[in-house]
Design a protein around this motif. Structure first.
Motif, PDB file in Angstrom:
ATOM      1  N   SER A  88       0.811  -1.285   0.060  1.00  0.00           N
ATOM      2  CA  SER A  88      -0.020   0.004  -0.108  1.00  0.00           C
ATOM      3  C   SER A  88       0.871   1.088   0.220  1.00  0.00           C
ATOM      4  CB  SER A  88      -1.021  -0.034   1.252  1.00  0.00           C
ATOM      5  OG  SER A  88      -1.776  -1.157   1.149  1.00  0.00           O
ATOM      6  N   GLU A  89       0.549   2.318  -0.860  1.00  0.00           N
ATOM      7  CA  GLU A  89       1.216   3.377  -0.801  1.00  0.00           C
ATOM      8  C   GLU A  89       0.233   4.577  -0.789  1.00  0.00           C
ATOM      9  OE1 GLU A  89       3.291   4.171  -4.524  1.00  0.00           O
ATOM     10  OE2 GLU A  89       4.834   3.008  -4.030  1.00  0.00           O
ATOM     11  N   VAL A  90       0.404   5.702  -0.129  1.00  0.00           N
ATOM     12  CA  VAL A  90      -0.338   6.772   0.181  1.00  0.00           C
ATOM     13  C   VAL A  90       0.276   7.761  -0.748  1.00  0.00           C
ATOM     14  CG1 VAL A  90      -1.282   8.520   1.682  1.00  0.00           C
ATOM     15  CG2 VAL A  90      -0.703   6.122   2.662  1.00  0.00           C
ATOM     16  N   SER A  91      -0.752   8.362  -1.663  1.00  0.00           N
ATOM     17  CA  SER A  91      -0.417   9.525  -2.692  1.00  0.00           C
ATOM     18  C   SER A  91      -0.272  10.874  -2.049  1.00  0.00           C
ATOM     19  CB  SER A  91      -1.345   9.430  -3.770  1.00  0.00           C
ATOM     20  OG  SER A  91      -2.684   9.913  -3.268  1.00  0.00           O
ATOM     21  N   ARG A  92       0.394  11.862  -2.511  1.00  0.00           N
ATOM     22  CA  ARG A  92       0.443  13.109  -1.962  1.00  0.00           C
ATOM     23  C   ARG A  92      -0.897  13.710  -1.381  1.00  0.00           C
ATOM     24  NH1 ARG A  92       3.622  15.716  -6.797  1.00  0.00           N
ATOM     25  NH2 ARG A  92       2.096  14.564  -7.823  1.00  0.00           N
ATOM     26  N   GLU A  93      -2.146  13.272  -2.242  1.00  0.00           N
ATOM     27  CA  GLU A  93      -3.423  13.590  -1.621  1.00  0.00           C
ATOM     28  C   GLU A  93      -3.956  12.850  -0.761  1.00  0.00           C
ATOM     29  OE1 GLU A  93      -2.648  12.547  -4.935  1.00  0.00           O
ATOM     30  OE2 GLU A  93      -1.978  14.592  -5.817  1.00  0.00           O
ATOM     31  N   LEU A 105      -2.721   0.430  -4.218  1.00  0.00           N
ATOM     32  CA  LEU A 105      -1.957  -0.769  -3.928  1.00  0.00           C
ATOM     33  C   LEU A 105      -1.187  -0.622  -5.279  1.00  0.00           C
ATOM     34  CD1 LEU A 105      -4.539  -3.304  -3.152  1.00  0.00           C
ATOM     35  CD2 LEU A 105      -3.217  -2.201  -1.559  1.00  0.00           C
ATOM     36  N   VAL A 106       0.190  -1.033  -4.937  1.00  0.00           N
ATOM     37  CA  VAL A 106       1.166  -1.105  -5.969  1.00  0.00           C
ATOM     38  C   VAL A 106       1.975  -2.491  -6.102  1.00  0.00           C
ATOM     39  CG1 VAL A 106       1.352   1.411  -6.480  1.00  0.00           C
ATOM     40  CG2 VAL A 106       2.948   0.252  -4.915  1.00  0.00           C
ATOM     41  N   PRO A 107       2.678  -2.830  -7.125  1.00  0.00           N
ATOM     42  CA  PRO A 107       3.363  -4.072  -6.982  1.00  0.00           C
ATOM     43  C   PRO A 107       4.331  -3.986  -5.984  1.00  0.00           C
ATOM     44  CG  PRO A 107       2.831  -3.572  -9.366  1.00  0.00           C
ATOM     45  CD  PRO A 107       2.450  -2.299  -8.505  1.00  0.00           C
ATOM     46  N   HIS A 108       4.690  -5.175  -5.283  1.00  0.00           N
ATOM     47  CA  HIS A 108       5.938  -4.999  -4.461  1.00  0.00           C
ATOM     48  C   HIS A 108       7.073  -4.713  -5.231  1.00  0.00           C
ATOM     49  CE1 HIS A 108       8.418  -6.208  -0.896  1.00  0.00           C
ATOM     50  NE2 HIS A 108       7.499  -6.446  -0.334  1.00  0.00           N
TER      51      HIS A 108
END
Length: 116
Positions: free
Chosen positions: A55-60, A65-68
């Motif tokens: 899981s990544e948190v965007s600037r917003e 979810l992004v590939p490991h």
């Protein structure tokens, strides 16, 4: 470093078995061994994962979810190994295997990943 030396010996033996060995190939052999070791480390890391994504948190502030990243490292390492062996005129299939051999272990590891 001991592991890389063992891999170098195996690659050197395979090149000699094909009758293509020259002292000039030592740098290529070392690079191929290093690439293979990097591949083994990446394969181990991927084997320890329980999910293919992070899981990544965007600037917003949105979660996505992004590939490991370990999968990218594994893919890059695989390509480096393939290219390094090709420069030496080898494939994994041309390398002879002993019972306790790094290439044999890699093949077993790869086969084990598919069956799990």
């Amino acid at each position: 470093m001991d592991e890389i030396k063992k891999i170098e010996q195996k690659i050197r033996k395979a090149v000699k078995n094909q009758g293509n060995y020259s002292k000039d190939l030592e740098l290529c052999i070392t690079m191929a061994a290093g690439s293979f070791r990097a591949f083994m480390l990446a394969l181990h890391d991927v084997g320890q994962l329980s999910e293919t994504f992070v899981s990544e948190v965007s600037r917003e502030g949105n979660v996505r979810l992004v590939p490991h990243p370990a999968f990218r490292v594994l893919k890059d390492a695989q390509e480096m190994v393939r290219r390094s062996l090709r420069e030496l005129g080898l494939t994994l299939g041309t390398l002879s295997t002993d019972e306790d051999d790094p290439f044999d272990r890699m093949m077993k590891d790869v086969e084990g990943v598919d069956s799990e």
